[in-house]
Scaffold this active site. Structure first.
Site, PDB file in Angstrom:
ATOM      1  N   ASN A 137       0.599  -1.011  -0.187  1.00 28.29           N
ATOM      2  CA  ASN A 137      -0.292   0.137   0.028  1.00 28.29           C
ATOM      3  C   ASN A 137       0.787   1.075   0.200  1.00 28.29           C
ATOM      4  O   ASN A 137       0.181   2.104  -1.030  1.00 28.29           O
ATOM      5  CB  ASN A 137      -1.076  -0.196   1.238  1.00 28.29           C
ATOM      6  N   SER A 211      -0.638  -7.983   6.608  1.00 31.01           N
ATOM      7  CA  SER A 211      -1.694  -8.710   7.112  1.00 31.01           C
ATOM      8  C   SER A 211      -1.401 -10.050   8.720  1.00 31.01           C
ATOM      9  O   SER A 211      -0.448 -10.151   8.690  1.00 31.01           O
ATOM     10  CB  SER A 211      -2.712  -9.412   6.109  1.00 31.01           C
ATOM     11  N   GLU A 232       4.564  -5.599  12.073  1.00 33.65           N
ATOM     12  CA  GLU A 232       3.613  -4.132  11.416  1.00 33.65           C
ATOM     13  C   GLU A 232       2.329  -4.973  11.416  1.00 33.65           C
ATOM     14  O   GLU A 232       1.636  -5.094   9.929  1.00 33.65           O
ATOM     15  CB  GLU A 232       4.319  -3.193  10.682  1.00 33.65           C
ATOM     16  N   CYS A 266      -3.260   1.447   6.370  1.00 35.93           N
ATOM     17  CA  CYS A 266      -3.681   0.606   8.002  1.00 35.93           C
ATOM     18  C   CYS A 266      -4.048   1.461   8.991  1.00 35.93           C
ATOM     19  O   CYS A 266      -4.259   1.318  10.017  1.00 35.93           O
ATOM     20  CB  CYS A 266      -2.161  -0.259   8.385  1.00 35.93           C
ATOM     21  N   GLU A 353     -11.234  -5.266   8.488  1.00 36.78           N
ATOM     22  CA  GLU A 353     -10.782  -3.625   7.932  1.00 36.78           C
ATOM     23  C   GLU A 353     -10.954  -3.223   6.614  1.00 36.78           C
ATOM     24  O   GLU A 353     -10.498  -4.420   5.764  1.00 36.78           O
ATOM     25  CB  GLU A 353      -9.090  -4.423   8.083  1.00 36.78           C
TER      26      GLU A 353
HETATM   27  P1  NAD Z   1       0.359  -9.794   3.262  1.00 34.42           P
HETATM   28  O1  NAD Z   1       0.304 -10.373   4.677  1.00 34.42           O
HETATM   29  O2  NAD Z   1      -0.169 -10.204   2.119  1.00 34.42           O
HETATM   30  O3  NAD Z   1       1.641  -9.653   2.381  1.00 34.42           O
HETATM   31  C1  NAD Z   1       2.732  -8.617   3.149  1.00 34.42           C
HETATM   32  C2  NAD Z   1       4.631  -9.818   2.884  1.00 34.42           C
HETATM   33  O4  NAD Z   1       3.962 -10.580   3.070  1.00 34.42           O
HETATM   34  C3  NAD Z   1       4.356  -9.262   0.831  1.00 34.42           C
HETATM   35  O5  NAD Z   1       5.697  -8.934   0.688  1.00 34.42           O
HETATM   36  C4  NAD Z   1       4.305 -10.967   1.219  1.00 34.42           C
HETATM   37  O6  NAD Z   1       4.745 -11.281  -0.646  1.00 34.42           O
HETATM   38  C5  NAD Z   1       4.117 -11.535   2.087  1.00 34.42           C
HETATM   39  N1  NAD Z   1       3.185 -12.684   2.402  1.00 34.42           N
HETATM   40  C6  NAD Z   1       2.232 -12.847   1.566  1.00 34.42           C
HETATM   41  N2  NAD Z   1       1.600 -14.556   1.916  1.00 34.42           N
HETATM   42  C7  NAD Z   1       3.474 -15.089   2.346  1.00 34.42           C
HETATM   43  C8  NAD Z   1       3.706 -16.025   2.724  1.00 34.42           C
HETATM   44  N3  NAD Z   1       2.802 -17.607   2.797  1.00 34.42           N
HETATM   45  N4  NAD Z   1       4.570 -16.293   3.180  1.00 34.42           N
HETATM   46  C9  NAD Z   1       5.931 -15.569   3.434  1.00 34.42           C
HETATM   47  N5  NAD Z   1       5.429 -13.972   2.806  1.00 34.42           N
HETATM   48  C10 NAD Z   1       4.044 -14.051   2.286  1.00 34.42           C
HETATM   49  O7  NAD Z   1       0.249  -7.841   3.307  1.00 34.42           O
HETATM   50  P2  NAD Z   1      -0.621  -7.317   2.297  1.00 34.42           P
HETATM   51  O8  NAD Z   1      -2.498  -7.161   1.901  1.00 34.42           O
HETATM   52  O9  NAD Z   1       0.757  -6.317   1.748  1.00 34.42           O
HETATM   53  O10 NAD Z   1      -1.045  -5.670   3.322  1.00 34.42           O
HETATM   54  C11 NAD Z   1      -1.852  -4.855   3.672  1.00 34.42           C
HETATM   55  C12 NAD Z   1      -2.125  -4.929   5.353  1.00 34.42           C
HETATM   56  O11 NAD Z   1      -1.188  -4.882   5.602  1.00 34.42           O
HETATM   57  C13 NAD Z   1      -3.462  -4.196   6.363  1.00 34.42           C
HETATM   58  O12 NAD Z   1      -3.703  -5.696   6.750  1.00 34.42           O
HETATM   59  C14 NAD Z   1      -2.534  -3.744   6.425  1.00 34.42           C
HETATM   60  O13 NAD Z   1      -3.598  -2.871   7.775  1.00 34.42           O
HETATM   61  C15 NAD Z   1      -1.687  -4.232   6.628  1.00 34.42           C
HETATM   62  N6  NAD Z   1      -0.649  -2.939   6.827  1.00 34.42           N
HETATM   63  C16 NAD Z   1       0.183  -2.744   8.802  1.00 34.42           C
HETATM   64  C17 NAD Z   1       0.399  -1.102   8.139  1.00 34.42           C
HETATM   65  C18 NAD Z   1       1.787  -1.299   9.489  1.00 34.42           C
HETATM   66  O14 NAD Z   1       2.223  -0.124   9.583  1.00 34.42           O
HETATM   67  N7  NAD Z   1       1.414  -1.869  10.845  1.00 34.42           N
HETATM   68  C19 NAD Z   1       1.008  -1.037   7.106  1.00 34.42           C
HETATM   69  C20 NAD Z   1       0.447  -1.585   5.744  1.00 34.42           C
HETATM   70  C21 NAD Z   1      -0.487  -2.453   5.537  1.00 34.42           C
END
Ligand code: NAD
Length: 475
Positions: A137, A211, A232, A266, A353
């Site tokens: 994002n 996530s 995070e 987020c 969310e």
């Molecule tokens: P995601 O968990 O789908 O992906 C995040 C990362 O994990 C990516 O680099 C992805 O390639 C990797 N990943 C995905 N599946 C995996 C697996 N099975 N094994 C290992 N790695 C894997 O998250 P997203 O959709 O990119 O982000 C959205 C979520 O993140 C929302 O819930 C949002 O609130 C949260 N978020 C939090 C913050 C924060 O600072 N706290 C910031 C941005 C987003």
């Protein structure tokens, strides 16, 4: 120094074109980074600052490319992209470069009199090789902010940006390649398959943003290696409006922060609780604010939803009675800004969310009942409260745990580099940004120095009857 690392290792793990994810030789990359770390290459503060300045120069040079990539990945309006990704990253680098020597300086502490003569201090030491896994994002900011912290603290870094922002990932990889040698900082590009491979390796520090579901996998992996981790994560960030909050300013601040990046933030306000007798005025003002912002040129001013799956997921949460400003365009992943004026806690949109340009508004009669509900929710990253009364603000802040709180605005607390950023409970653990980032990626090493003079208070056998005199001394 670098010459002592076998070049074939590096060539096998770093090729010019982004390879198929599982083609990375992660073992070789990690060995090369560990060897580089052991050489002491990253210990010098001057070296870290020079590398960060190099990163800043590359960012400035490639800022137009980054804006184009962010437009391609997420349709980010250039101003939003510049402020939240390029400017933010450069500002953080500048702050870190300016303050690093001070943060890294050992802190002298006192000694118990019975250790005299002695000198003690706390030193900040790097962990070693850090893994940073980023979401889509804010693909630049959320990759570079932890990376800057990790480098500032003296670690080597493997960074995996998100595959869902591929153009940004490519430019980031080029920037990092130009600013660092891969033994120090390397980008590996790919999706969940690559992520699963990374989980099999031992890193000295883990830093994951994304996530909750995937965060658990990283948490488990870090636990397997007994390594520290920052998580995070996300969640639903509530907004509570009191009956004395000025409607116009309150609405303007909520709408501006909610719809930035099309709600894919987020810490964006997720839903709003409004006193029922002010509900009508609030909805009218929110509708007017949306029309002002997006009625003309909506496509130039609102980002796109990252992909069709997310688009359909968010659209399915919108009920028929929603207020929409403009037309959806699924082909372009453009989702019209939406208010759900009479939402309830039971609506589908309140069960997850939202992470999109949809704002549910829940009218309330009984603030105590709402506080009770909020306090039983999974703890959010941020809590937003609007009132002129400090007792109202502080009472809710005390009752509802959250990673951060902003009174009378939203998001500001998370974009101030002087404040630590992070979640609590379901929204994550650990803190970073500015000094907090440097502290996250370094550990406190306790160091005591003594001299070879006679010990006046040496505790050594035979003890005889010294316990009695010791007790008297401690009285
Ligand atoms: P995601 O968990 O789908 O992906 C995040 C990362 O994990 C990516 O680099 C992805 O390639 C990797 N990943 C995905 N599946 C995996 C697996 N099975 N094994 C290992 N790695 C894997 O998250 P997203 O959709 O990119 O982000 C959205 C979520 O993140 C929302 O819930 C949002 O609130 C949260 N978020 C939090 C913050 C924060 O600072 N706290 C910031 C941005 C987003």
């Amino acid at each position: 120094m670098v010459g002592s690392i076998p070049h074939n290792l590096l060539n096998s793990c770093m090729s010019d074109s982004p390879p198929d994810p599982v083609d990375y030789d992660l073992k070789a990359l990690l060995e090369a980074q560990r060897a580089y770390f052991r050489l002491g290459s990253t210990r010098s503060i001057d070296f870290r600052r020079e590398r960060l300045k190099g990163l800043e120069a590359e960012l400035v040079k490639r800022s137009d490319d980054l804006l184009a990539a962010l437009a391609s990945d997420l349709g980010k309006p250039a101003l939003e992209a510049y402020v939240s990704e390029v400017f933010f990253s450069i500002a953080e680098i500048r702050l870190v470069v300016k303050k690093l020597s001070r943060w890294a300086k050992p802190k002298r502490v006192g000694n118990p009199f019975y250790y005299w003569p002695a000198r003690s201090e706390v030193r900040r030491e790097p962990y070693g090789t850090a893994l940073i896994v980023a979401p889509w994002n804010y693909p630049v900011q959320l990759s570079l902010s932890p990376l800057v912290a990790a480098v500032a603290a003296g670690n080597t870094v493997v960074l995996k940006p998100s595959e869902l922002a591929p153009a940004s990932s490519t430019i980031l990889a080029e920037i990092i390649k130009a600013a660092f040698n891969p033994q120090h900082v390397a980008v590996v590009e790919g999706g969940s398959e690559l992520g699963k491979e990374l989980l099999k390796h031992s890193f000295d520090y883990w830093f994951y943003t994304g996530s909750e579901r995937v965060g658990r996998l990283y948490g488990e992996a870090a636990a397997r290696y007994l390594a520290p981790i920052t998580l995070e994560l996300g969640g639903k960030c509530p907004v509570v409006v009191a009956d004395d909050a000025p409607i116009e300013t309150t609405v303007e601040r909520i709408i501006t922060t909610k719809f930035f990046n099309a709600g894919q933030t987020c810490i964006a306000p997720d839903f709003v609780l409004v006193p029922s007798h002010r509900h009508e005025a609030f909805v009218a003002a929110a509708k007017a604010a949306l029309e002002n912002a997006y009625a003309d040129n909506p496509r130039e001013n609102l980002a796109r939803i990252v992909n069709h799956d997310h688009y359909e997921r968010i659209r399915s949460l919108i009920p028929l009675e929603a207020i929409r400003v403009g037309e959806d365009d699924p082909e372009d992943r453009f989702l019209a800004p939406t208010l759900i004026p009479y939402s309830t806690w039971e609506c589908p949109v309140m069960q997850e969310e939202i992470f999109g340009p949809v704002l549910p508004i829940i009218p309330y009669h009984d603030i105590d009942g709402e506080i009770g509900r909020l306090s039983r929710m999974p703890s959010p990253l941020a809590l937003y409260l609007f009132s002129r009364r400090d007792d109202f603000l502080e009472a809710i802040a005390a009752a509802v745990p959250s990673g951060s709180v902003c009174f009378n605005d939203a998001i500001k607390q998370a974009t101030n580099l002087e404040l630590p950023f992070g979640g609590v409970g379901a929204s994550g653990m650990g803190r970073y940004r500015g000094k907090a980032g440097f502290e996250a990626f370094s550990y406190q090493r306790a160091v005591t120095k003594r001299w070879f003079c006679k010990d006046p208070f040496l505790v050594k056998p035979p003890y005889g009857n010294r316990l009695g005199s010791l007790r008297k001394l401690m009285k």
